[in-house]
Design a protein around this motif. Structure first.
Motif, PDB file in Angstrom:
ATOM      1  N   GLU A 173       0.745  -1.227  -0.163  1.00 33.90           N
ATOM      2  CA  GLU A 173      -0.074   0.185  -0.052  1.00 33.90           C
ATOM      3  C   GLU A 173       0.717   1.282  -0.073  1.00 33.90           C
ATOM      4  O   GLU A 173       0.356   2.583  -0.816  1.00 33.90           O
ATOM      5  N   ALA A 174       1.955   1.227   0.705  1.00 36.86           N
ATOM      6  CA  ALA A 174       2.856   2.405   0.653  1.00 36.86           C
ATOM      7  C   ALA A 174       3.535   2.633  -0.852  1.00 36.86           C
ATOM      8  O   ALA A 174       4.381   3.441  -0.938  1.00 36.86           O
ATOM      9  N   GLY A 175       3.756   1.506  -1.539  1.00 37.66           N
ATOM     10  CA  GLY A 175       4.347   1.475  -3.176  1.00 37.66           C
ATOM     11  C   GLY A 175       5.562   0.972  -3.060  1.00 37.66           C
ATOM     12  O   GLY A 175       6.325   1.312  -4.086  1.00 37.66           O
ATOM     13  N   PHE A 176       6.135   0.315  -2.023  1.00 40.42           N
ATOM     14  CA  PHE A 176       7.295  -0.386  -2.030  1.00 40.42           C
ATOM     15  C   PHE A 176       7.427  -1.481  -2.857  1.00 40.42           C
ATOM     16  O   PHE A 176       8.554  -2.019  -3.380  1.00 40.42           O
ATOM     17  N   LEU A 177       6.550  -2.199  -2.813  1.00 39.49           N
ATOM     18  CA  LEU A 177       6.332  -3.620  -3.279  1.00 39.49           C
ATOM     19  C   LEU A 177       5.093  -3.668  -4.140  1.00 39.49           C
ATOM     20  O   LEU A 177       3.940  -3.078  -3.951  1.00 39.49           O
ATOM     21  N   SER A 178       5.006  -4.776  -5.256  1.00 37.08           N
ATOM     22  CA  SER A 178       3.830  -4.884  -5.946  1.00 37.08           C
ATOM     23  C   SER A 178       3.453  -6.482  -5.668  1.00 37.08           C
ATOM     24  O   SER A 178       4.370  -7.255  -5.223  1.00 37.08           O
ATOM     25  N   ARG A 179       2.376  -6.967  -5.827  1.00 33.28           N
ATOM     26  CA  ARG A 179       1.828  -8.136  -5.451  1.00 33.28           C
ATOM     27  C   ARG A 179       1.326  -8.916  -7.000  1.00 33.28           C
ATOM     28  O   ARG A 179       0.533  -8.496  -7.293  1.00 33.28           O
ATOM     29  N   SER A 180       1.715 -10.047  -6.879  1.00 36.85           N
ATOM     30  CA  SER A 180       1.102 -11.115  -7.940  1.00 36.85           C
ATOM     31  C   SER A 180       0.911 -12.367  -7.388  1.00 36.85           C
ATOM     32  O   SER A 180       1.491 -12.840  -6.402  1.00 36.85           O
ATOM     33  N   LYS A 181      -0.343 -13.153  -7.921  1.00 37.48           N
ATOM     34  CA  LYS A 181      -0.438 -14.380  -7.528  1.00 37.48           C
ATOM     35  C   LYS A 181      -0.510 -15.307  -8.446  1.00 37.48           C
ATOM     36  O   LYS A 181      -0.602 -15.298  -9.506  1.00 37.48           O
ATOM     37  N   ARG A 182       0.400 -16.475  -8.076  1.00 33.93           N
ATOM     38  CA  ARG A 182       0.707 -17.821  -8.814  1.00 33.93           C
ATOM     39  C   ARG A 182       0.280 -18.826  -8.006  1.00 33.93           C
ATOM     40  O   ARG A 182       0.959 -19.180  -7.145  1.00 33.93           O
ATOM     41  N   THR A 239      -1.640 -20.799  -5.569  1.00 30.29           N
ATOM     42  CA  THR A 239      -1.905 -20.526  -4.268  1.00 30.29           C
ATOM     43  C   THR A 239      -1.035 -19.367  -3.365  1.00 30.29           C
ATOM     44  O   THR A 239      -1.215 -19.219  -2.452  1.00 30.29           O
ATOM     45  N   TRP A 240      -0.035 -18.990  -4.155  1.00 29.43           N
ATOM     46  CA  TRP A 240       0.959 -18.295  -3.395  1.00 29.43           C
ATOM     47  C   TRP A 240       1.075 -16.860  -3.857  1.00 29.43           C
ATOM     48  O   TRP A 240       0.902 -16.809  -4.944  1.00 29.43           O
ATOM     49  N   ALA A 241       1.243 -15.814  -2.975  1.00 29.34           N
ATOM     50  CA  ALA A 241       1.395 -14.414  -3.455  1.00 29.34           C
ATOM     51  C   ALA A 241       2.999 -14.198  -3.719  1.00 29.34           C
ATOM     52  O   ALA A 241       3.880 -14.520  -2.827  1.00 29.34           O
ATOM     53  N   TYR A 242       3.403 -13.628  -4.538  1.00 25.91           N
ATOM     54  CA  TYR A 242       5.031 -13.135  -4.829  1.00 25.91           C
ATOM     55  C   TYR A 242       4.897 -11.666  -4.617  1.00 25.91           C
ATOM     56  O   TYR A 242       3.948 -10.975  -5.381  1.00 25.91           O
ATOM     57  N   TYR A 243       6.104 -11.142  -4.116  1.00 26.01           N
ATOM     58  CA  TYR A 243       6.147  -9.699  -4.075  1.00 26.01           C
ATOM     59  C   TYR A 243       7.373  -9.316  -4.502  1.00 26.01           C
ATOM     60  O   TYR A 243       8.396  -9.926  -4.464  1.00 26.01           O
ATOM     61  N   ALA A 244       7.388  -8.160  -5.268  1.00 28.24           N
ATOM     62  CA  ALA A 244       8.365  -7.601  -6.312  1.00 28.24           C
ATOM     63  C   ALA A 244       8.603  -6.254  -5.558  1.00 28.24           C
ATOM     64  O   ALA A 244       7.574  -5.434  -5.412  1.00 28.24           O
ATOM     65  N   LEU A 245       9.850  -5.690  -5.684  1.00 25.99           N
ATOM     66  CA  LEU A 245      10.255  -4.299  -5.502  1.00 25.99           C
ATOM     67  C   LEU A 245       9.760  -3.667  -6.542  1.00 25.99           C
ATOM     68  O   LEU A 245       9.902  -3.920  -7.631  1.00 25.99           O
ATOM     69  N   VAL A 246       9.171  -2.387  -6.197  1.00 23.64           N
ATOM     70  CA  VAL A 246       8.524  -1.583  -7.258  1.00 23.64           C
ATOM     71  C   VAL A 246       9.820  -0.800  -7.690  1.00 23.64           C
ATOM     72  O   VAL A 246      10.645   0.022  -6.919  1.00 23.64           O
ATOM     73  N   PRO A 247      10.257  -0.830  -8.967  1.00 23.61           N
ATOM     74  CA  PRO A 247      11.302  -0.125  -9.566  1.00 23.61           C
ATOM     75  C   PRO A 247      11.156   1.376  -9.228  1.00 23.61           C
ATOM     76  O   PRO A 247      10.165   2.090  -9.235  1.00 23.61           O
ATOM     77  N   GLY A 248      12.311   1.891  -8.640  1.00 27.50           N
ATOM     78  CA  GLY A 248      12.401   3.560  -8.145  1.00 27.50           C
ATOM     79  C   GLY A 248      11.804   3.877  -6.940  1.00 27.50           C
ATOM     80  O   GLY A 248      11.857   4.797  -6.487  1.00 27.50           O
ATOM     81  N   ALA A 249      10.944   2.738  -6.305  1.00 24.30           N
ATOM     82  CA  ALA A 249      10.331   3.139  -4.912  1.00 24.30           C
ATOM     83  C   ALA A 249      11.461   3.546  -3.760  1.00 24.30           C
ATOM     84  O   ALA A 249      10.870   4.580  -3.292  1.00 24.30           O
ATOM     85  N   LEU A 250      12.453   3.096  -3.933  1.00 29.78           N
ATOM     86  CA  LEU A 250      13.581   3.545  -2.826  1.00 29.78           C
ATOM     87  C   LEU A 250      14.209   4.613  -3.386  1.00 29.78           C
ATOM     88  O   LEU A 250      14.780   5.538  -2.646  1.00 29.78           O
ATOM     89  N   ASP A 251      14.296   4.883  -4.732  1.00 24.15           N
ATOM     90  CA  ASP A 251      14.753   5.937  -5.452  1.00 24.15           C
ATOM     91  C   ASP A 251      14.164   7.220  -4.827  1.00 24.15           C
ATOM     92  O   ASP A 251      14.972   8.314  -4.575  1.00 24.15           O
ATOM     93  N   ARG A 252      12.884   7.060  -5.065  1.00 24.18           N
ATOM     94  CA  ARG A 252      11.987   8.353  -4.433  1.00 24.18           C
ATOM     95  C   ARG A 252      12.262   8.860  -3.102  1.00 24.18           C
ATOM     96  O   ARG A 252      12.341   9.985  -2.787  1.00 24.18           O
TER      97      ARG A 252
END
Length: 125
Positions: free
Chosen positions: A93-102, A104-117
């Motif tokens: 929700e804070a914009g650091f991670l994105s979520r995708s479902k594969r 039964t499992w959820a995968y979390y990815a670092l949002v490009p540029g989130a830490l750069d901001r």
């Protein structure tokens, strides 16, 4: 008597006078954060103000492809799956991670540029 009062570095020892901020402080060299942006940034920084969330973000950022399955995040932080999912939701929700479902499992990815901001705010101009 040794009195050391520092008002914007304008006061000297034993000198107590009324000096306004306009005469003793250096002028701003850039615009400060607007109120709305400061509120949004505070919300974002609150998401990072937890050791478990910082650890989770670090693990995801350190994973191959900057992505990790929730199943791989439970053991390293030593928390239950519902608690880990709660922390991941806050980071998403804070914009650091994105979520995708594969499956039964959820995968979390670092949002490009989130830490750069966030880093840009603290970088001297």
């Amino acid at each position: 008597m040794d009195v050391n009062i520092d008002y914007c570095r304008c006061m000297t020892m034993l000198e107590i006078t009324d000096i306004s901020a306009s005469t003793c402080c250096a002028p701003l060299v850039r615009e400060p954060l607007p109120v709305e942006e400061a509120a949004a940034l505070a919300h974002t920084m609150k998401a990072l103000a937890d050791p478990a969330r910082l650890r989770l973000l670090s693990i995801v950022a350190s994973s191959e492809g900057h992505e990790a399955c929730v199943c791989d995040l439970i053991e390293p932080v030593g928390l239950s799956q519902p608690t880990v999912s709660h922390h991941l939701k806050i980071l998403t929700e804070a914009g650091f991670l994105s979520r995708s479902k594969r499956g039964t499992w959820a995968y979390y990815a670092l949002v490009p540029g989130a830490l750069d901001r966030l880093a840009a705010l603290f970088t001297a101009v």
